[in-house]
Enzyme design. Structure first.
Site, PDB file in Angstrom:
ATOM      1  N   CYS A  25       0.837  -1.208   0.000  1.00 29.34           N
ATOM      2  CA  CYS A  25       0.000   0.000   0.000  1.00 29.34           C
ATOM      3  C   CYS A  25       0.870   1.255   0.000  1.00 29.34           C
ATOM      4  O   CYS A  25       1.450   1.598  -1.020  1.00 29.34           O
ATOM      5  CB  CYS A  25      -0.976  -0.027   1.177  1.00 29.34           C
ATOM      6  SG  CYS A  25      -2.326   1.170   1.026  1.00 29.34           S
ATOM      7  N   HIS A  44      -3.802  -5.093   0.573  1.00 25.01           N
ATOM      8  CA  HIS A  44      -3.268  -5.610   1.833  1.00 25.01           C
ATOM      9  C   HIS A  44      -3.376  -7.131   1.861  1.00 25.01           C
ATOM     10  O   HIS A  44      -4.462  -7.683   2.068  1.00 25.01           O
ATOM     11  CB  HIS A  44      -4.034  -5.015   3.021  1.00 25.01           C
ATOM     12  CG  HIS A  44      -3.733  -3.574   3.264  1.00 25.01           C
ATOM     13  ND1 HIS A  44      -2.698  -3.160   4.077  1.00 25.01           N
ATOM     14  CD2 HIS A  44      -4.309  -2.443   2.780  1.00 25.01           C
ATOM     15  CE1 HIS A  44      -2.653  -1.834   4.090  1.00 25.01           C
ATOM     16  NE2 HIS A  44      -3.623  -1.380   3.317  1.00 25.01           N
ATOM     17  N   GLU A  90      -2.261  -9.041   4.170  1.00 22.05           N
ATOM     18  CA  GLU A  90      -2.266  -9.534   5.547  1.00 22.05           C
ATOM     19  C   GLU A  90      -3.666  -9.670   6.148  1.00 22.05           C
ATOM     20  O   GLU A  90      -3.842 -10.346   7.162  1.00 22.05           O
ATOM     21  CB  GLU A  90      -1.404  -8.620   6.433  1.00 22.05           C
ATOM     22  CG  GLU A  90      -1.963  -7.220   6.679  1.00 22.05           C
ATOM     23  CD  GLU A  90      -1.604  -6.211   5.596  1.00 22.05           C
ATOM     24  OE1 GLU A  90      -1.734  -5.003   5.850  1.00 22.05           O
ATOM     25  OE2 GLU A  90      -1.205  -6.626   4.489  1.00 22.05           O
ATOM     26  N   SER A 121       0.174 -12.773  37.431  1.00 19.78           N
ATOM     27  CA  SER A 121      -1.162 -12.172  37.423  1.00 19.78           C
ATOM     28  C   SER A 121      -2.254 -13.227  37.357  1.00 19.78           C
ATOM     29  O   SER A 121      -3.427 -12.921  37.547  1.00 19.78           O
ATOM     30  CB  SER A 121      -1.304 -11.246  36.208  1.00 19.78           C
ATOM     31  OG  SER A 121      -1.297 -12.011  35.010  1.00 19.78           O
ATOM     32  N   GLY A 122      -1.881 -14.467  37.054  1.00 18.19           N
ATOM     33  CA  GLY A 122      -2.874 -15.504  36.812  1.00 18.19           C
ATOM     34  C   GLY A 122      -3.220 -15.627  35.343  1.00 18.19           C
ATOM     35  O   GLY A 122      -3.927 -16.542  34.940  1.00 18.19           O
ATOM     36  N   VAL A 149      -2.226 -15.660  31.032  1.00 17.51           N
ATOM     37  CA  VAL A 149      -1.421 -16.527  30.172  1.00 17.51           C
ATOM     38  C   VAL A 149       0.031 -16.055  30.100  1.00 17.51           C
ATOM     39  O   VAL A 149       0.966 -16.851  30.255  1.00 17.51           O
ATOM     40  CB  VAL A 149      -2.024 -16.593  28.749  1.00 17.51           C
ATOM     41  CG1 VAL A 149      -1.124 -17.395  27.822  1.00 17.51           C
ATOM     42  CG2 VAL A 149      -3.419 -17.215  28.792  1.00 17.51           C
ATOM     43  N   ASP A 150       0.252 -14.755  29.866  1.00 19.13           N
ATOM     44  CA  ASP A 150       1.597 -14.252  29.612  1.00 19.13           C
ATOM     45  C   ASP A 150       2.536 -14.503  30.789  1.00 19.13           C
ATOM     46  O   ASP A 150       3.623 -15.069  30.630  1.00 19.13           O
ATOM     47  CB  ASP A 150       1.563 -12.757  29.280  1.00 19.13           C
ATOM     48  CG  ASP A 150       0.708 -12.444  28.061  1.00 19.13           C
ATOM     49  OD1 ASP A 150       0.502 -13.359  27.243  1.00 19.13           O
ATOM     50  OD2 ASP A 150       0.251 -11.300  27.931  1.00 19.13           O
ATOM     51  N   SER A 151       2.146 -14.066  31.977  1.00 22.70           N
ATOM     52  CA  SER A 151       3.039 -14.220  33.121  1.00 22.70           C
ATOM     53  C   SER A 151       3.202 -15.691  33.495  1.00 22.70           C
ATOM     54  O   SER A 151       4.274 -16.108  33.942  1.00 22.70           O
ATOM     55  CB  SER A 151       2.525 -13.411  34.322  1.00 22.70           C
ATOM     56  OG  SER A 151       1.268 -13.887  34.774  1.00 22.70           O
ATOM     57  N   SER A 152       2.156 -16.501  33.288  1.00 23.46           N
ATOM     58  CA  SER A 152       2.241 -17.928  33.617  1.00 23.46           C
ATOM     59  C   SER A 152       3.227 -18.644  32.702  1.00 23.46           C
ATOM     60  O   SER A 152       4.030 -19.471  33.146  1.00 23.46           O
ATOM     61  CB  SER A 152       0.861 -18.582  33.512  1.00 23.46           C
ATOM     62  OG  SER A 152      -0.058 -17.980  34.400  1.00 23.46           O
TER      63      SER A 152
END
Length: 509
Positions: A79, A167, A169, A221-222, A224-227
Site C-alpha cells: 500500500c 493488503h 495480511e 497475574s494468573g 497466560v503471559d506471566s504464567s
C-alpha cells in the site's frame, strides 16, 4: 543466528497483522519504525514496507532511507510502501477519483512471477487507500491489476523489489497468505524454522546463559503471559525463580485459590499474597478510571516491593511483556495519544535496582499460547480469557466498594460458568460482566424493586486489536440473565453489549 524479515512501520493499523501473518509461516520477523531500524545484517532475508495513514504526497509523509536495502535484499512495499517506491523512483501517485477501499477482484495476474505463483485470476483482495499509482518508471512492470486499479502490483526489472497496492495480511484478501508465503519462502528463501519448540529450546539456553545462578523475582497475574514466562524461567533456572501472586481483591470469584492450586501443580515456586483490603481501602470513593489504575499500580508496587524485599540476593525482575507491548512503546511519530493506561502494571521503582528479563518480548499472544502448549502446560490455563490488571475495578463503572465487588463477582461467575458449561467459552476471546452506576425499576413477586443494571460483554477476536461482539444464542443469554436476576441480590436488569472494536473498546473503562 535466527534468520528474519524486517518490517519497516509507517504507522499503519495493519503493521502488526503483517508480522503475525509472517510468523504464521514459521518465519521470525521484527517491526521497527521506518526512521529507526537496525542496519540489516546477514540474518535479514527480506524487508517489508508497511502501509500508512499518510499520503506519499503529504509534506509530513514518512520517507525511509533504503540505501543498503533496495537491490541488496528482497523488498516488498505494501500500500503506502508500494506508492512510496513508485513515486520515489520516478513514477506518479495521484488522488483517486473515488476512494479505493474494500473488496476488489484481481482482473489480471502474472502467475509466472514468483510473487503471484498459484494465485487465481479473479482472486479477492482488500484495498485501503485514497491515492493511486498513476504512472510507473520504465523499469517497473505491472504484475497485477483490478478493474479499477491498473497498477495493483508491480515488480522492478532486474531486482527482487515488489509493490502491491492491496493488503495481503487481512483475511479479506483470500489468497493473501499464499502471496506472503511466495515472498517470504520462495523469494526471500526463509527456512521456516521459527517454531514454538525451537523458541523454547533457544530461550532456555539463552536464559541459562544470561541469568546463570542469580535469583529472579516475577509478579504473576494468573494470566497466560506471566504464567508462560514463569514456566519458561522455571525450566531454565528452577527454584532460583520466585513468583509472587498478589490478590488485589478485584479478581474473579474464587480465582486466587484456583490459580494458586494450578501453579502448585505446575511446580512453580509461588508466594501468594492476600492484599485485597489494602487495595479496596485505597480505592474508596474513587470513580475516575485513570485514577483507579494509578492507585492500583501504586499499591501493587508497594505490596510487591514488600514481598520481594523478603527474598535474599534477588538480581533480576522478570516480566511477562509480549511483543505488542514492545512495539507500542516505540511510536513512529513520537508518543501516540493516550486512550487509557496499559492494563498491566509494568516496572518497579528505580531504587530496587533490579535487572529486567522479559522472556516473551518477541511473541504475540497466540504465540505465547503455542509456546505454553509446547511446554505441556495445562490447556485450561492457556485458554483463559485475557483479564485486565486492574481487574473488576474497571468493570465497576463508579466508585469501588466491597459490596459492589461481591455483586459483580457473583454475576460474572454465573456468566463465565455458563459459557464453559454450554460450550461457548473457547469461541469467545474475552467475556465480562460490567456493573453500571444505573438503577432501574423492576418487579419481583408483588414488590417493586429499584436495583442495579449489569452489562454482559463477549467479543470474538484473534489479538484484541480489533473485535466483534459475539453473537451468542438468544436462549443462552436469556438463561444467563434469568440466573443473574434470580440469584444475585441487587441486580434486576441484564443487558448485552453489541458494540465492536473499533469504535468501542473491549473493556468499558
Amino acid at each position: 543466528m535466527q534468520e528474519k524479515i524486517l518490517i519497516l512501520d509507517f504507522g499503519s493499523q495493519y503493521t502488526q497483522l503483517i508480522a503475525r501473518r509472517v510468523r504464521e509461516l514459521n518465519v521470525y520477523c521484527e517491526i521497527h519504525p521506518f526512521n529507526h531500524f537496525p542496519t540489516p545484517d546477514s540474518s535479514v532475508k527480506g524487508v517489508i514496507l508497511s502501509g500508512s495513514p499518510f499520503s506519499v504526497r503529504d509534506k509530513e509523509a514518512p520517507v525511509p532511507q533504503l540505501e543498503g536495502i533496495k537491490k541488496v535484499f528482497p523488498l516488498l512495499g505494501v500500500c503506502y510502501g508500494a506508492q512510496f517506491l513508485a513515486q520515489n523512483y520516478g513514477g506518479e501517485v495521484l488522488p483517486s477519483d473515488t476512494r479505493e477501499y474494500g473488496r476488489a477482484l484481481l482482473k489480471y495476474v502474472n502467475t509466472e512471477d514468483p510473487l503471484f505463483r498459484g494465485v487465481e485470476h479473479s482472486s479477492q483482495v482488500w484495498m485501503s487507500h485514497g491515492d493511486t499509482i498513476a504512472g510507473l518508471p520504465d523499469d517497473f512492470e505491472i504484475i497485477a491489476s483490478t478493474a479499477d486499479v491498473k497498477v495493483g502490483a508491480f515488480k522492478i526489472e532486474g531486482e527482487t523489489t515488489y509493490g502491491i497496492q492491496f493488503h495481503p495480511e487481512v483475511y479479506h484478501t483470500s489468497q493473501g497468505k499464499e502471496i506472503l508465503k511466495n515472498y517470504v519462502v520462495d523469494i526471500c528463501a526463509c527456512k521456516q524454522d521459527w517454531t514454538p519448540d525451537s523458541f523454547v529450546e533457544a530461550s532456555i539456553s539463552e536464559l541459562k546463559q544470561e541469568i546463570g545462578t542469580e535469583k529472579v523475582v516475577l509478579g504473576l497475574s494468573g494470566g497466560v503471559d506471566s504464567s508462560v514466562a514463569a514456566m519458561l524461567l522455571t525450566r531454565a533456572i528452577g527454584k532460583n525463580l520466585t513468583s509472587i501472586f498478589v490478590d488485589n481483591g478485584l479478581l474473579r470469584k474464587g480465582e486466587f485459590e484456583s490459580v494458586m492450586e494450578a501453579y502448585g501443580e505446575m511446580g512453580l515456586n509461588v508466594t501468594g499474597v492476600d492484599a485485597g483490603e489494602k487495595f479496596l481501602t485505597a480505592l474508596k470513593g474513587v470513580s475516575d478510571p485513570e485514577e483507579k489504575r494509578k492507585i492500583i499500580g501504586k499499591v501493587f508496587i508497594d505490596v510487591f516491593e514488600e514481598e520481594a524485599g523478603k527474598l535474599d540476593d534477588v538480581k533480576w525482575l522478570a516480566q511477562g511483556t509480549i511483543y505488542p507491548d514492545v512495539i507500542e512503546s516505540v511510536s513512529v511519530n513520537g508518543p501516540s495519544a493516550t486512550i487509557k493506561s496499559h492494563h498491566n502494571v509494568g516496572g518497579l521503582p528505580d531504587f530496587m535496582k533490579l535487572k529486567i528479563i522479559e522472556p516473551l518480548k518477541l511473541l504475540f499472544k497466540d504465540e505465547v499460547r503455542r509456546v505454553g502448549k509446547a511446554m505441556n502446560m495445562d490447556a485450561s490455563l492457556l485458554g483463559r480469557h485475557p483479564f485486565p490488571g486492574p481487574g473488576l475495578a474497571i468493570r465497576i463503572i463508579s466508585d469501588i466498594s466491597p459490596e459492589k465487588v461481591k455483586v459483580l463477582q457473583e454475576a460474572d461467575d454465573i456468566f463465565i460458568r455458563a459459557l464453559r458449561r454450554e460450550g461457548h467459552y473457547d469461541s469467545v476471546w474475552q467475556a465480562a460482566a460490567i456493573l453500571l452506576p444505573v438503577q432501574s425499576v423492576g418487579v419481583m413477586g408483588d414488590e417493586r424493586t429499584y436495583e442495579n443494571v449489569v452489562v454482559l460483554r463477549a467479543v470474538s477476536s484473534t489479538d484484541g486489536m480489533t473485535a466483534d461482539w459475539s453473537q451468542l444464542p438468544h436462549d443462552f443469554l436469556a438463561r444467563v440473565s434469568n440466573d443473574i436476576i434470580n440469584k444475585v441480590r441487587g441486580i434486576n436488569r441484564v443487558v448485552y453489549d453489541i458494540s465492536s472494536k473499533p469504535p468501542a473498546t473491549i473493556e468499558w473503562e
